[in-house]
Motif scaffolding. Structure first.
Motif, PDB file in Angstrom:
ATOM      1  N   SER A 171       0.844  -1.187   0.000  1.00  0.00           N
ATOM      2  CA  SER A 171       0.000   0.000   0.000  1.00  0.00           C
ATOM      3  C   SER A 171       0.881   1.239   0.000  1.00  0.00           C
ATOM      4  O   SER A 171       2.063   1.189   0.332  1.00  0.00           O
ATOM      5  CB  SER A 171      -0.934   0.008   1.207  1.00  0.00           C
ATOM      6  N   PHE A 172       0.272   2.345  -0.383  1.00  0.00           N
ATOM      7  CA  PHE A 172       0.969   3.619  -0.415  1.00  0.00           C
ATOM      8  C   PHE A 172      -0.021   4.676   0.033  1.00  0.00           C
ATOM      9  O   PHE A 172      -1.113   4.795  -0.534  1.00  0.00           O
ATOM     10  CB  PHE A 172       1.482   3.917  -1.832  1.00  0.00           C
ATOM     11  N   SER A 173       0.318   5.395   1.080  1.00  0.00           N
ATOM     12  CA  SER A 173      -0.581   6.410   1.662  1.00  0.00           C
ATOM     13  C   SER A 173      -1.952   5.827   1.980  1.00  0.00           C
ATOM     14  O   SER A 173      -2.984   6.454   1.770  1.00  0.00           O
ATOM     15  CB  SER A 173      -0.720   7.601   0.724  1.00  0.00           C
ATOM     16  N   GLY A 174      -1.957   4.579   2.445  1.00  0.00           N
ATOM     17  CA  GLY A 174      -3.207   3.931   2.837  1.00  0.00           C
ATOM     18  C   GLY A 174      -4.007   3.349   1.689  1.00  0.00           C
ATOM     19  O   GLY A 174      -5.081   2.804   1.906  1.00  0.00           O
ATOM     20  N   MET A 175      -3.498   3.466   0.460  1.00  0.00           N
ATOM     21  CA  MET A 175      -4.210   2.922  -0.703  1.00  0.00           C
ATOM     22  C   MET A 175      -3.550   1.619  -1.137  1.00  0.00           C
ATOM     23  O   MET A 175      -2.327   1.542  -1.215  1.00  0.00           O
ATOM     24  CB  MET A 175      -4.165   3.920  -1.871  1.00  0.00           C
ATOM     25  N   PRO A 176      -4.351   0.583  -1.428  1.00  0.00           N
ATOM     26  CA  PRO A 176      -3.783  -0.681  -1.888  1.00  0.00           C
ATOM     27  C   PRO A 176      -3.052  -0.523  -3.213  1.00  0.00           C
ATOM     28  O   PRO A 176      -3.444   0.262  -4.071  1.00  0.00           O
ATOM     29  CB  PRO A 176      -4.991  -1.596  -2.061  1.00  0.00           C
ATOM     30  N   SER A 177      -1.977  -1.283  -3.377  1.00  0.00           N
ATOM     31  CA  SER A 177      -1.230  -1.315  -4.633  1.00  0.00           C
ATOM     32  C   SER A 177      -1.825  -2.354  -5.560  1.00  0.00           C
ATOM     33  O   SER A 177      -2.377  -3.353  -5.108  1.00  0.00           O
ATOM     34  CB  SER A 177       0.234  -1.698  -4.378  1.00  0.00           C
ATOM     35  N   LEU A 178      -1.689  -2.101  -6.852  1.00  0.00           N
ATOM     36  CA  LEU A 178      -2.124  -3.084  -7.830  1.00  0.00           C
ATOM     37  C   LEU A 178      -1.229  -2.998  -9.055  1.00  0.00           C
ATOM     38  O   LEU A 178      -0.545  -2.000  -9.278  1.00  0.00           O
ATOM     39  CB  LEU A 178      -3.592  -2.888  -8.224  1.00  0.00           C
ATOM     40  N   GLU A 179      -1.214  -4.081  -9.809  1.00  0.00           N
ATOM     41  CA  GLU A 179      -0.539  -4.102 -11.100  1.00  0.00           C
ATOM     42  C   GLU A 179      -1.617  -4.076 -12.175  1.00  0.00           C
ATOM     43  O   GLU A 179      -2.548  -4.877 -12.141  1.00  0.00           O
ATOM     44  CB  GLU A 179       0.300  -5.366 -11.276  1.00  0.00           C
ATOM     45  N   LEU A 180      -1.491  -3.140 -13.096  1.00  0.00           N
ATOM     46  CA  LEU A 180      -2.414  -3.029 -14.214  1.00  0.00           C
ATOM     47  C   LEU A 180      -1.656  -3.404 -15.480  1.00  0.00           C
ATOM     48  O   LEU A 180      -0.625  -2.807 -15.793  1.00  0.00           O
ATOM     49  CB  LEU A 180      -2.949  -1.600 -14.341  1.00  0.00           C
ATOM     50  N   THR A 181      -2.165  -4.414 -16.178  1.00  0.00           N
ATOM     51  CA  THR A 181      -1.545  -4.845 -17.426  1.00  0.00           C
ATOM     52  C   THR A 181      -2.477  -4.480 -18.571  1.00  0.00           C
ATOM     53  O   THR A 181      -3.634  -4.903 -18.598  1.00  0.00           O
ATOM     54  CB  THR A 181      -1.264  -6.352 -17.430  1.00  0.00           C
ATOM     55  N   THR A 182      -1.955  -3.654 -19.476  1.00  0.00           N
ATOM     56  CA  THR A 182      -2.711  -3.230 -20.647  1.00  0.00           C
ATOM     57  C   THR A 182      -2.036  -3.776 -21.901  1.00  0.00           C
ATOM     58  O   THR A 182      -0.912  -4.253 -21.861  1.00  0.00           O
ATOM     59  CB  THR A 182      -2.767  -1.692 -20.749  1.00  0.00           C
ATOM     60  N   GLY A 200      -0.621  -2.622 -25.500  1.00  0.00           N
ATOM     61  CA  GLY A 200      -0.178  -1.425 -26.183  1.00  0.00           C
ATOM     62  C   GLY A 200      -1.031  -1.109 -27.401  1.00  0.00           C
ATOM     63  O   GLY A 200      -1.261  -1.968 -28.231  1.00  0.00           O
ATOM     64  N   ARG A 201      -1.509   0.117 -27.472  1.00  0.00           N
ATOM     65  CA  ARG A 201      -2.387   0.510 -28.570  1.00  0.00           C
ATOM     66  C   ARG A 201      -1.658   0.532 -29.906  1.00  0.00           C
ATOM     67  O   ARG A 201      -2.279   0.381 -30.949  1.00  0.00           O
ATOM     68  CB  ARG A 201      -3.034   1.863 -28.276  1.00  0.00           C
ATOM     69  N   LYS A 202      -0.357   0.719 -29.884  1.00  0.00           N
ATOM     70  CA  LYS A 202       0.441   0.740 -31.123  1.00  0.00           C
ATOM     71  C   LYS A 202       1.208  -0.566 -31.311  1.00  0.00           C
ATOM     72  O   LYS A 202       1.242  -1.130 -32.397  1.00  0.00           O
ATOM     73  CB  LYS A 202       1.429   1.906 -31.104  1.00  0.00           C
ATOM     74  N   SER A 203       1.830  -1.053 -30.227  1.00  0.00           N
ATOM     75  CA  SER A 203       2.710  -2.222 -30.336  1.00  0.00           C
ATOM     76  C   SER A 203       1.968  -3.551 -30.265  1.00  0.00           C
ATOM     77  O   SER A 203       2.447  -4.554 -30.784  1.00  0.00           O
ATOM     78  CB  SER A 203       3.748  -2.196 -29.213  1.00  0.00           C
ATOM     79  N   GLY A 204       0.821  -3.580 -29.559  1.00  0.00           N
ATOM     80  CA  GLY A 204       0.111  -4.838 -29.350  1.00  0.00           C
ATOM     81  C   GLY A 204       0.723  -5.694 -28.257  1.00  0.00           C
ATOM     82  O   GLY A 204       0.237  -6.774 -27.958  1.00  0.00           O
ATOM     83  N   ARG A 205       1.808  -5.199 -27.626  1.00  0.00           N
ATOM     84  CA  ARG A 205       2.469  -5.934 -26.536  1.00  0.00           C
ATOM     85  C   ARG A 205       1.825  -5.569 -25.204  1.00  0.00           C
ATOM     86  O   ARG A 205       1.235  -4.510 -25.056  1.00  0.00           O
ATOM     87  CB  ARG A 205       3.950  -5.592 -26.490  1.00  0.00           C
ATOM     88  N   THR A 206       1.995  -6.455 -24.226  1.00  0.00           N
ATOM     89  CA  THR A 206       1.474  -6.156 -22.893  1.00  0.00           C
ATOM     90  C   THR A 206       2.446  -5.230 -22.153  1.00  0.00           C
ATOM     91  O   THR A 206       3.659  -5.301 -22.345  1.00  0.00           O
ATOM     92  CB  THR A 206       1.256  -7.435 -22.069  1.00  0.00           C
ATOM     93  N   HIS A 207       1.875  -4.358 -21.333  1.00  0.00           N
ATOM     94  CA  HIS A 207       2.640  -3.425 -20.508  1.00  0.00           C
ATOM     95  C   HIS A 207       2.013  -3.428 -19.119  1.00  0.00           C
ATOM     96  O   HIS A 207       0.798  -3.346 -18.983  1.00  0.00           O
ATOM     97  CB  HIS A 207       2.577  -2.003 -21.079  1.00  0.00           C
ATOM     98  N   THR A 208       2.853  -3.521 -18.089  1.00  0.00           N
ATOM     99  CA  THR A 208       2.370  -3.571 -16.712  1.00  0.00           C
ATOM    100  C   THR A 208       2.931  -2.395 -15.926  1.00  0.00           C
ATOM    101  O   THR A 208       4.117  -2.093 -16.014  1.00  0.00           O
ATOM    102  CB  THR A 208       2.787  -4.895 -16.044  1.00  0.00           C
ATOM    103  N   VAL A 209       2.045  -1.736 -15.173  1.00  0.00           N
ATOM    104  CA  VAL A 209       2.452  -0.627 -14.312  1.00  0.00           C
ATOM    105  C   VAL A 209       1.909  -0.865 -12.908  1.00  0.00           C
ATOM    106  O   VAL A 209       0.900  -1.540 -12.721  1.00  0.00           O
ATOM    107  CB  VAL A 209       1.953   0.745 -14.829  1.00  0.00           C
ATOM    108  N   MET A 210       2.612  -0.321 -11.941  1.00  0.00           N
ATOM    109  CA  MET A 210       2.160  -0.355 -10.550  1.00  0.00           C
ATOM    110  C   MET A 210       1.340   0.909 -10.296  1.00  0.00           C
ATOM    111  O   MET A 210       1.770   2.004 -10.648  1.00  0.00           O
ATOM    112  CB  MET A 210       3.348  -0.398  -9.594  1.00  0.00           C
TER     113      MET A 210
END
Length: 98
Positions: free
Chosen positions: A28-39, A41-51
């Motif tokens: 968590s960060f500042s009381g908010m749960p962390s998550l990984e979001l995998t999208t 890519g709109r141009k590449s078609g590859r997956t991208h993950t951000v925290m």
């Protein structure tokens, strides 16, 4: 408005903290749960993950804020989500019960 390199470094550091702490640190960060979001890519078609953090979770609804550190430009993950809404979410910790 942090540069892109700084944002990528923060994501790498966050993942490293989760790994080093066996998933117990960085949930968590500042009381908010962390998550990984995998999208897809709109141009590449590859997956991208951000925290990200979720300021609000209500059942199956998870709210995230598309802010690039206060920058007026949308983060890349938001643009990917907008164009290709198929995503994967890995919630790092459950929200605390009130």
């Amino acid at each position: 408005m942090p540069p892109t390199l700084a944002l990528k470094a923060m994501n790498i550091a966050h993942r490293g903290l989760l790994r080093a702490g066996g998933g117990k640190l960085g949930n968590s960060f500042s009381g908010m749960p962390s998550l990984e979001l995998t999208t897809i890519g709109r141009k590449s078609g590859r997956t991208h993950t951000v925290m990200l953090t979720a300021p609000l979770i209500d059942g199956d609804t998870i709210v995230v804020v598309a802010s690039r550190g206060g920058d007026p430009v949308h983060p890349a993950w938001y643009l990917n989500l907008r164009d290709r809404p198929e995503v994967e979410v890995s919630l790092r910790s459950a929200p605390a019960d009130p």
